[in-house]
Write an enzyme that holds these catalytic residues in place. Structure first.
Site, mmCIF file in Angstrom:
data_model
loop_
_atom_site.group_PDB
_atom_site.id
_atom_site.type_symbol
_atom_site.label_atom_id
_atom_site.label_comp_id
_atom_site.label_asym_id
_atom_site.label_seq_id
_atom_site.Cartn_x
_atom_site.Cartn_y
_atom_site.Cartn_z
ATOM 1 N N CYS A 57 104.649 94.429 58.383
ATOM 2 C CA CYS A 57 105.912 95.160 58.583
ATOM 3 C C CYS A 57 105.657 96.574 59.125
ATOM 4 O O CYS A 57 104.739 97.267 58.699
ATOM 5 C CB CYS A 57 106.665 95.235 57.263
ATOM 6 S SG CYS A 57 108.303 95.960 57.426
ATOM 7 N N CYS A 61 107.036 101.701 53.538
ATOM 8 C CA CYS A 61 107.464 101.765 52.129
ATOM 9 C C CYS A 61 106.224 101.797 51.220
ATOM 10 O O CYS A 61 105.423 100.850 51.231
ATOM 11 C CB CYS A 61 108.334 100.555 51.796
ATOM 12 S SG CYS A 61 109.639 100.293 53.015
ATOM 13 N N CYS A 64 104.998 98.719 48.958
ATOM 14 C CA CYS A 64 105.084 97.339 49.454
ATOM 15 C C CYS A 64 103.747 96.737 49.881
ATOM 16 O O CYS A 64 102.957 97.380 50.585
ATOM 17 C CB CYS A 64 106.078 97.262 50.608
ATOM 18 S SG CYS A 64 106.480 95.567 51.053
ATOM 19 N N CYS A 101 117.406 83.271 47.981
ATOM 20 C CA CYS A 101 117.293 84.563 48.664
ATOM 21 C C CYS A 101 116.092 84.565 49.605
ATOM 22 O O CYS A 101 114.951 84.435 49.159
ATOM 23 C CB CYS A 101 117.163 85.656 47.605
ATOM 24 S SG CYS A 101 117.048 87.289 48.325
ATOM 25 N N CYS A 132 121.427 84.171 50.188
ATOM 26 C CA CYS A 132 121.196 85.613 50.245
ATOM 27 C C CYS A 132 120.061 85.853 51.232
ATOM 28 O O CYS A 132 119.150 85.029 51.331
ATOM 29 C CB CYS A 132 120.791 86.125 48.858
ATOM 30 S SG CYS A 132 120.380 87.886 48.856
ATOM 31 N N CYS A 192 124.128 93.195 47.691
ATOM 32 C CA CYS A 192 123.120 93.253 46.625
ATOM 33 C C CYS A 192 122.289 94.492 46.917
ATOM 34 O O CYS A 192 121.591 94.542 47.936
ATOM 35 C CB CYS A 192 122.258 91.991 46.667
ATOM 36 S SG CYS A 192 120.832 92.038 45.567
ATOM 37 N N ARG A 264 120.479 92.742 37.932
ATOM 38 C CA ARG A 264 119.333 91.819 37.929
ATOM 39 C C ARG A 264 118.054 92.499 37.453
ATOM 40 O O ARG A 264 117.625 93.511 38.010
ATOM 41 C CB ARG A 264 119.113 91.213 39.317
ATOM 42 C CG ARG A 264 117.947 90.201 39.313
ATOM 43 C CD ARG A 264 117.821 89.367 40.586
ATOM 44 N NE ARG A 264 119.081 88.784 40.932
ATOM 45 C CZ ARG A 264 119.801 89.151 41.997
ATOM 46 N NH1 ARG A 264 119.348 90.040 42.831
ATOM 47 N NH2 ARG A 264 120.954 88.581 42.233
HETATM 48 N N1 SAM Z 1 112.176 94.172 54.503
HETATM 49 C C1 SAM Z 1 113.367 94.124 53.786
HETATM 50 C C2 SAM Z 1 113.784 95.439 53.223
HETATM 51 O O1 SAM Z 1 112.965 96.263 52.930
HETATM 52 O O2 SAM Z 1 114.984 95.635 53.014
HETATM 53 C C3 SAM Z 1 113.385 93.082 52.713
HETATM 54 C C4 SAM Z 1 112.233 92.813 51.797
HETATM 55 S S1 SAM Z 1 111.789 94.063 50.636
HETATM 56 C C5 SAM Z 1 110.284 93.416 50.034
HETATM 57 C C6 SAM Z 1 112.985 93.964 49.327
HETATM 58 C C7 SAM Z 1 112.883 94.925 48.172
HETATM 59 O O3 SAM Z 1 111.875 94.504 47.271
HETATM 60 C C8 SAM Z 1 112.532 96.367 48.455
HETATM 61 O O4 SAM Z 1 113.634 97.097 48.886
HETATM 62 C C9 SAM Z 1 112.056 96.849 47.096
HETATM 63 O O5 SAM Z 1 113.129 97.371 46.352
HETATM 64 C C10 SAM Z 1 111.527 95.581 46.436
HETATM 65 N N2 SAM Z 1 110.059 95.628 46.294
HETATM 66 C C11 SAM Z 1 109.164 95.472 47.293
HETATM 67 N N3 SAM Z 1 107.900 95.608 46.830
HETATM 68 C C12 SAM Z 1 107.996 95.860 45.513
HETATM 69 C C13 SAM Z 1 107.031 96.112 44.480
HETATM 70 N N4 SAM Z 1 105.728 96.137 44.731
HETATM 71 N N5 SAM Z 1 107.466 96.332 43.228
HETATM 72 C C14 SAM Z 1 108.804 96.305 42.978
HETATM 73 N N6 SAM Z 1 109.749 96.089 43.892
HETATM 74 C C15 SAM Z 1 109.361 95.862 45.159
HETATM 75 C C1 DTB Z 2 114.783 92.982 45.083
HETATM 76 O O1 DTB Z 2 115.375 94.009 44.710
HETATM 77 N N1 DTB Z 2 113.679 92.511 44.549
HETATM 78 C C2 DTB Z 2 113.212 91.342 45.272
HETATM 79 C C3 DTB Z 2 114.372 91.101 46.265
HETATM 80 N N2 DTB Z 2 115.187 92.231 46.086
HETATM 81 C C4 DTB Z 2 114.112 90.807 47.665
HETATM 82 C C5 DTB Z 2 111.889 91.511 45.870
HETATM 83 C C6 DTB Z 2 110.836 91.887 44.886
HETATM 84 C C7 DTB Z 2 109.563 91.946 45.617
HETATM 85 C C8 DTB Z 2 108.408 92.167 44.714
HETATM 86 C C9 DTB Z 2 107.136 92.299 45.428
HETATM 87 C C10 DTB Z 2 106.667 91.104 46.184
HETATM 88 O O2 DTB Z 2 106.899 89.934 45.796
HETATM 89 O O3 DTB Z 2 106.015 91.321 47.203
HETATM 90 FE FE1 SF4 Z 3 108.829 96.171 55.210
HETATM 91 FE FE2 SF4 Z 3 108.140 96.003 52.655
HETATM 92 FE FE3 SF4 Z 3 109.520 98.089 53.504
HETATM 93 FE FE4 SF4 Z 3 110.728 95.679 53.409
HETATM 94 S S1 SF4 Z 3 109.965 96.845 51.665
HETATM 95 S S2 SF4 Z 3 110.829 97.170 55.078
HETATM 96 S S3 SF4 Z 3 108.981 94.366 53.912
HETATM 97 S S4 SF4 Z 3 107.425 97.553 54.147
#
Ligand code: SAM
Ligand code: DTB
Ligand code: SF4
Length: 323
Positions: A57, A61, A64, A101, A132, A192, A264
């Site tokens: 990506c 973030c 992530c 989702c 979703c 959401c 959630r």
């Molecule tokens: N790329 C899209 C975005 O950022 O909107 C969708 C996927 S992203 C992984 C969805 C959400 O997962 C993020 O906004 C964040 O709140 C949560 N998330 C991602 N990595 C995480 C982590 N290591 N621990 C907890 N929550 C996480």
């Molecule tokens: C949200 O708030 N939590 C979910 C969903 N929306 C997409 C994602 C959690 C991701 C946790 C880290 C991972 O699995 O990489």
């Molecule tokens: Fe990309 Fe992860 Fe950020 Fe979503 S949360 S925009 S997958 S770097």
């Protein structure tokens, strides 16, 4: 108790802070009372996640595993075939999930991806599940297309307070997030939106994040509260864990500020004790992700959740679809 919903629509951070800082028993009693006024207190909605496009990506973030900016060791993959998504969705339905989702590691979808995304929404919907997606930023046109395909929910988290946002992400702004939320809402898709605790933010940041969500033109129907899963190699790999009592307080505040939303208990449950999860349910959490994987990280398996549900007398929430 019923009109607390409207009285909090213009809630200020100061009001919310006073609630957050109530004696714990008073806070939980209040949250539970509001919860009972609006929901069956023993029913938990169950969603299942699938990463339809993993890794690589462009966004940075700090939490992530999928950001190309950090050496997290995750292998990137292309957008999954529609048929494969539907095979996984069928399994999720058999496992008791009512909402599917689909998440993609994109800054935003490209227009050339839209046909496949539409087919996924239509296919999952035809299995009788709610749909979703979480695909990054959406334009009004993309939102309208997904709405027309029958997308029920769009997940797009504000993640933290406006003040703290740029400490966590620099490749987009808090304002960008709100803009996509407005586009999704205008297209008629349910929202959401939530965030993450444990990124080094203060209690005030958590409170401010919830006030932002509660004060959107309409509050999100679904509010995921994630506990950071520290990803080795990511910017936040060494973040200090959040205090469980503070986590429960935040859930309670979300329930009080957004009485009609599903709150959630999202990422991070593998690192929560059964007792911490029980307190979160008591504080008003009434939705979880089920299955042993989230997008890339671990989640408690079905057996573990089934055992906890049995101990607590919880039951899966039935699908509310009245269409
Ligand atoms: N790329 C899209 C975005 O950022 O909107 C969708 C996927 S992203 C992984 C969805 C959400 O997962 C993020 O906004 C964040 O709140 C949560 N998330 C991602 N990595 C995480 C982590 N290591 N621990 C907890 N929550 C996480
Ligand atoms: C949200 O708030 N939590 C979910 C969903 N929306 C997409 C994602 C959690 C991701 C946790 C880290 C991972 O699995 O990489
Ligand atoms: Fe990309 Fe992860 Fe950020 Fe979503 S949360 S925009 S997958 S770097």
């Amino acid at each position: 108790m019923g009109d607390l919903a409207s009285s909090f629509r213009t809630s200020s951070v100061e009001d919310a802070k006073n609630i957050y800082n109530l004696p714990f028993n008073d806070l939980l009693f209040r949250a539970q009372a509001i919860h009972r006024d609006n929901f069956d207190p023993n029913a938990i909605q169950m969603s299942r996640l699938l990463s339809i496009k993993t890794g690589g990506c462009a966004e940075d973030c700090g939490y992530c595993s999928q950001s190309a900016h950090y050496p997290t060791g995750l292998k990137a993959s292309k957008l999954m075939e529609v048929e494969r998504v539907l095979v996984e969705a069928r399994k999720a339905k058999e496992g008791g999930a009512t909402r599917y989702c689909m998440g993609a590691a994109w800054r935003n979808p490209k227009d050339r991806d839209m046909d496949a995304l539409v087919a996924m929404v239509e296919g999952v919907r035809s299995l009788g599940m709610e749909t979703c997606m979480t695909l990054g930023m959406l334009t009004p046109d993309q939102s309208a297309r997904l709405a027309e395909a029958g997308l029920d929910y769009y997940n797009h988290n504000v993640d933290t307070s406006e003040r703290y946002y740029s400490e966590i992400i620099t490749t987009r702004t808090f304002e960008d997030r709100l803009e996509t939320l407005a586009n999704v809402r205008s297209a008629g898709i349910k929202v959401c939106a939530g965030g993450i605790l444990g990124m080094g933010e203060t209690a005030e940041d958590r409170i401010s994040m919830l006030v932002t969500l509660a004060n959107l033109a309409s509050p999100p129907e679904s509010v995921p509260i994630n506990m950071l899963i520290p990803i080795p190699g990511s910017k936040l790999q060494n973040a200090a864990p959040v205090d469980p009592i503070d986590f429960v307080r935040t859930i309670a505040l979300a329930r009080i500020l957004m009485p009609k939303s599903h709150v959630r208990l999202s990422a991070g449950r593998t690192d929560m004790s059964d007792e911490m999860q029980a307190l979160c349910y008591f504080a008003g959490a009434n939705s979880i992700f089920v299955g042993d994987t989230l997008l890339t990280a671990d989640n408690p398996g079905e057996d573990q959740d089934r055992a906890l549900f049995r101990r607590l007398g919880l039951k899966p929430m039935e699908l509310e679809r009245a269409r």
